[in-house]
Design a protein around this motif. Structure first.
Motif, short mmCIF file in Angstrom:
data_model
loop_
_atom_site.label_atom_id
_atom_site.label_comp_id
_atom_site.label_asym_id
_atom_site.label_seq_id
_atom_site.Cartn_x
_atom_site.Cartn_y
_atom_site.Cartn_z
N GLU A 63 21.00 -99.19 35.21
CA GLU A 63 22.17 -100.06 35.09
C GLU A 63 22.52 -100.69 36.44
O GLU A 63 23.06 -101.78 36.50
CB GLU A 63 23.35 -99.26 34.56
CG GLU A 63 24.61 -100.10 34.37
CD GLU A 63 25.74 -99.28 33.82
OE1 GLU A 63 25.54 -98.08 33.55
OE2 GLU A 63 26.84 -99.82 33.67
N ASN A 64 22.21 -99.98 37.53
CA ASN A 64 22.58 -100.46 38.86
C ASN A 64 21.47 -101.18 39.58
O ASN A 64 21.72 -101.97 40.46
CB ASN A 64 23.04 -99.28 39.72
CG ASN A 64 24.30 -98.65 39.19
OD1 ASN A 64 25.17 -99.35 38.71
ND2 ASN A 64 24.37 -97.34 39.25
N SER A 185 26.22 -111.85 43.13
CA SER A 185 26.83 -111.29 41.92
C SER A 185 25.90 -111.52 40.73
O SER A 185 25.37 -112.61 40.54
CB SER A 185 28.17 -111.95 41.65
OG SER A 185 28.65 -111.60 40.35
N ASP A 210 26.10 -105.87 40.93
CA ASP A 210 27.54 -105.91 40.70
C ASP A 210 28.25 -105.68 42.03
O ASP A 210 28.27 -104.56 42.55
CB ASP A 210 27.93 -104.83 39.69
CG ASP A 210 29.42 -104.86 39.33
OD1 ASP A 210 30.15 -105.69 39.92
OD2 ASP A 210 29.83 -104.06 38.48
N LYS A 212 31.21 -105.40 42.67
CA LYS A 212 32.36 -104.50 42.56
C LYS A 212 31.91 -103.04 42.45
O LYS A 212 32.73 -102.13 42.58
CB LYS A 212 33.21 -104.86 41.33
CG LYS A 212 33.71 -106.30 41.32
CD LYS A 212 34.60 -106.58 40.12
CE LYS A 212 33.85 -106.44 38.80
NZ LYS A 212 32.80 -107.48 38.65
N ASP A 213 30.62 -102.84 42.22
CA ASP A 213 30.09 -101.51 42.00
C ASP A 213 29.92 -100.77 43.32
O ASP A 213 29.37 -101.30 44.30
CB ASP A 213 28.73 -101.59 41.29
CG ASP A 213 28.15 -100.22 41.03
OD1 ASP A 213 28.66 -99.53 40.14
OD2 ASP A 213 27.19 -99.85 41.74
N ARG A 214 30.40 -99.54 43.35
CA ARG A 214 30.40 -98.77 44.59
C ARG A 214 28.98 -98.50 45.09
O ARG A 214 28.71 -98.52 46.29
CB ARG A 214 31.14 -97.46 44.37
CG ARG A 214 31.44 -96.73 45.66
CD ARG A 214 32.59 -95.78 45.47
NE ARG A 214 33.04 -95.22 46.73
CZ ARG A 214 34.28 -94.82 46.95
NH1 ARG A 214 35.19 -94.98 46.01
NH2 ARG A 214 34.62 -94.29 48.10
N GLU A 215 28.05 -98.23 44.18
CA GLU A 215 26.69 -97.94 44.61
C GLU A 215 26.02 -99.18 45.19
O GLU A 215 25.25 -99.08 46.15
CB GLU A 215 25.88 -97.39 43.44
CG GLU A 215 26.32 -95.99 43.02
CD GLU A 215 25.43 -95.38 41.95
OE1 GLU A 215 24.50 -96.08 41.49
OE2 GLU A 215 25.67 -94.22 41.58
N ASP A 248 37.54 -109.16 43.11
CA ASP A 248 36.72 -108.97 41.92
C ASP A 248 35.98 -110.23 41.51
O ASP A 248 35.29 -110.25 40.50
CB ASP A 248 37.58 -108.46 40.75
CG ASP A 248 38.69 -109.44 40.37
OD1 ASP A 248 38.99 -110.32 41.19
OD2 ASP A 248 39.23 -109.30 39.26
#
Length: 473
Positions: A63-64, A185, A210, A212-215, A248
């Motif tokens: 997913e990441n 993005s 993403d 916004k994604d922390r990873e 965001d």
């Protein structure tokens, strides 16, 4: 004069050839993008400093990571640009010296009384990339600020400059690495032809995910950390980054890094390092450690209102230029004089003799040891140079690149430097955040005991400049 300088350089090269070189550790290089896909390799190791992430590894999570890849045509793969040995044109060099002088003057003016350190080449490189992605009035403003009319020719010159800066000439003691990346993005469509061009012409690494994604943010931190020789780890969960307008709705983040280390060709003797007085101003002084040396057949330049000299590093083409204004003149006033700093840089990098100012002789050197870190808001600098449309939410400056209304919110640069008896090390990263709405003497004394300027350059290209107002502050 060129013969004198060449003779001077050869003298040290011959001396150095007699010295056994010790091995030194070199920073681990970041994995490059391979084949026809932009990709992030599976991450095995976490290097993030935040306590809440210390035990968390970036997992192999489709997913990441699966969406980080984006297709590139095989014909658009990076060319072997780093093999280009062509000389830089005088027009490019003069434009870059002017750019360095103008931006440095703005930075000093905005940070009066502080130590400064600034990486002009990284800022120029970042603006050149924005120029490629923008259109209309925004592009005209950037080209006017950079004084370029042909973006393709400018990219070619930059590629030659990067090749020259990163080439090791003599002994593999040091390093000078400049890298760029673009983080996109996965919710926005981008023009593939521009992404292909950035990779092939600017050797830019492209990542998509993403924002916004922390990873994914951890991957950005890891990229900066590795490409600054483990000096900087920006925290994308910090209040600073959370304060970006419409966090965001980020459309891209551009990162440019610099990592430099080298040793003096003729190192200072630690036994000669002594405490002495540094005069911060007429009313303030401090005591700090000064490195001392008497050098024979050493070049220096005496101007009407300054004295300057260079110090050679082992890499074979790197020099550190020190400029000390006369006592009646401040560093601010010297830099503010239009054309002055650019002329000094030009005379040194091109070996030019102007009214007999450059001489070679006995020079007494006294240089304070210093180490400090600095952060610069380069958005202010860009705006003062007439670059404004890229910050305008209604300008549609990047409609050529992305299918969203995109504008720049922040440009900042964080740098650090240290010099001691052995050599000099420096690192820097430049971050751009974009969101969418949706000599005439035979002897000289260069006693740097009051505020002075330094400039690191290689093959005529200044890559770091700064002001020391307080060596221990």
């Amino acid at each position: 004069m060129k013969k004198l300088l060449n003779r001077y350089s050869m003298f040290y090269i011959l001396v150095l050839a007699c010295i056994c070189c010790s091995s030194c550790s070199v920073k681990k290089e970041h994995d490059l993008i391979n084949d026809q896909n932009y990709k992030v390799e599976q991450e095995k190791e976490q290097v993030i400093p935040q306590e809440d992430l210390s035990d968390k590894n970036i997992q192999d999570n489709s997913e990441n990571t699966s969406d980080i890849k984006t297709k590139i045509e095989e014909d658009d793969l990076p060319a072997e640009n780093y093999g280009n040995k062509n000389n830089l044109s005088k027009d490019f060099l003069q434009n870059f010296y002017d750019f360095t002088e103008q931006t440095f003057a703005h930075i000093i003016r905005d940070n009066e009384g502080k130590n400064q350190i600034y990486a002009p080449f990284n800022f120029y490189l970042s603006l050149s990339m924005l120029n490629e992605l923008s259109e209309g009035e925004a592009r005209e403003e950037i080209q006017k600020a950079l004084n370029i009319s042909d973006a393709k020719n400018n990219a070619s010159e930059l590629n030659t400059a990067l090749s020259s800066l990163q080439e090791r000439r003599l002994f593999p003691i040091g390093r000078l690495n400049i890298n760029t990346s673009l983080w996109l993005s996965d919710e926005i469509n981008y023009k593939d032809n521009l992404l292909n061009m950035l990779q092939s012409q600017y050797n830019t690494e492209i990542f998509k995910g993403d924002l916004k994604d922390r990873e994914f943010q951890n991957l950005m931190t890891k990229w900066v950390y590795e490409n600054t020789n483990f000096e900087f780890q920006p925290d994308y969960q910090s209040d600073y980054h959370k304060s970006f307008d419409q966090l965001d709705q980020h459309t891209f983040i551009s990162l440019s890094t610099l990592d430099f280390y080298d040793e003096w060709l003729n190192p200072f003797n630690e036994e000669d390092t002594k405490p002495d007085t540094f005069f911060i101003s007429d009313n303030e002084k401090i005591t700090c450690d000064f490195m001392n040396m008497e050098a024979w057949s050493h070049p220096f330049m005496v101007g009407e209102d300054y004295i300057s000299t260079i110090f050679i590093l082992k890499g074979g083409a790197e020099y550190m230029l020190f400029i000390l204004p006369k006592e009646v003149l401040s560093v601010d006033e010297l830099v503010e004089e239009k054309g002055k700093l650019a002329e000094i840089i030009y005379n040194w990098t091109d070996g030019q003799v102007s009214d007999g100012k450059i001489s070679v002789g006995k020079v007494k050197l006294s240089i304070p040891k210093f180490a400090y870190e600095d952060e610069i808001d380069l958005r202010k600098t860009a705006e003062k140079m007439g670059i404004r449309k890229i910050f305008d939410i209604n300008s549609k400056a990047f409609s050529l690149f992305a299918d969203e209304d995109t504008y720049i919110t922040d440009i900042r640069q964080v740098s650090k430097i240290e010099i001691n008896e052995k050599g000099c090390s420096a690192s820097s990263y430049t971050e751009i955040a974009a969101v969418g709405a949706v000599a005439s003497k035979d002897e000289a004394e260069v006693i740097l005991n009051r505020p002075f300027i330094y400039i690191l350059y290689k093959d005529k290209i200044p890559f770091l400049a700064g002001v020391v107002r307080n060596p221990i502050g």
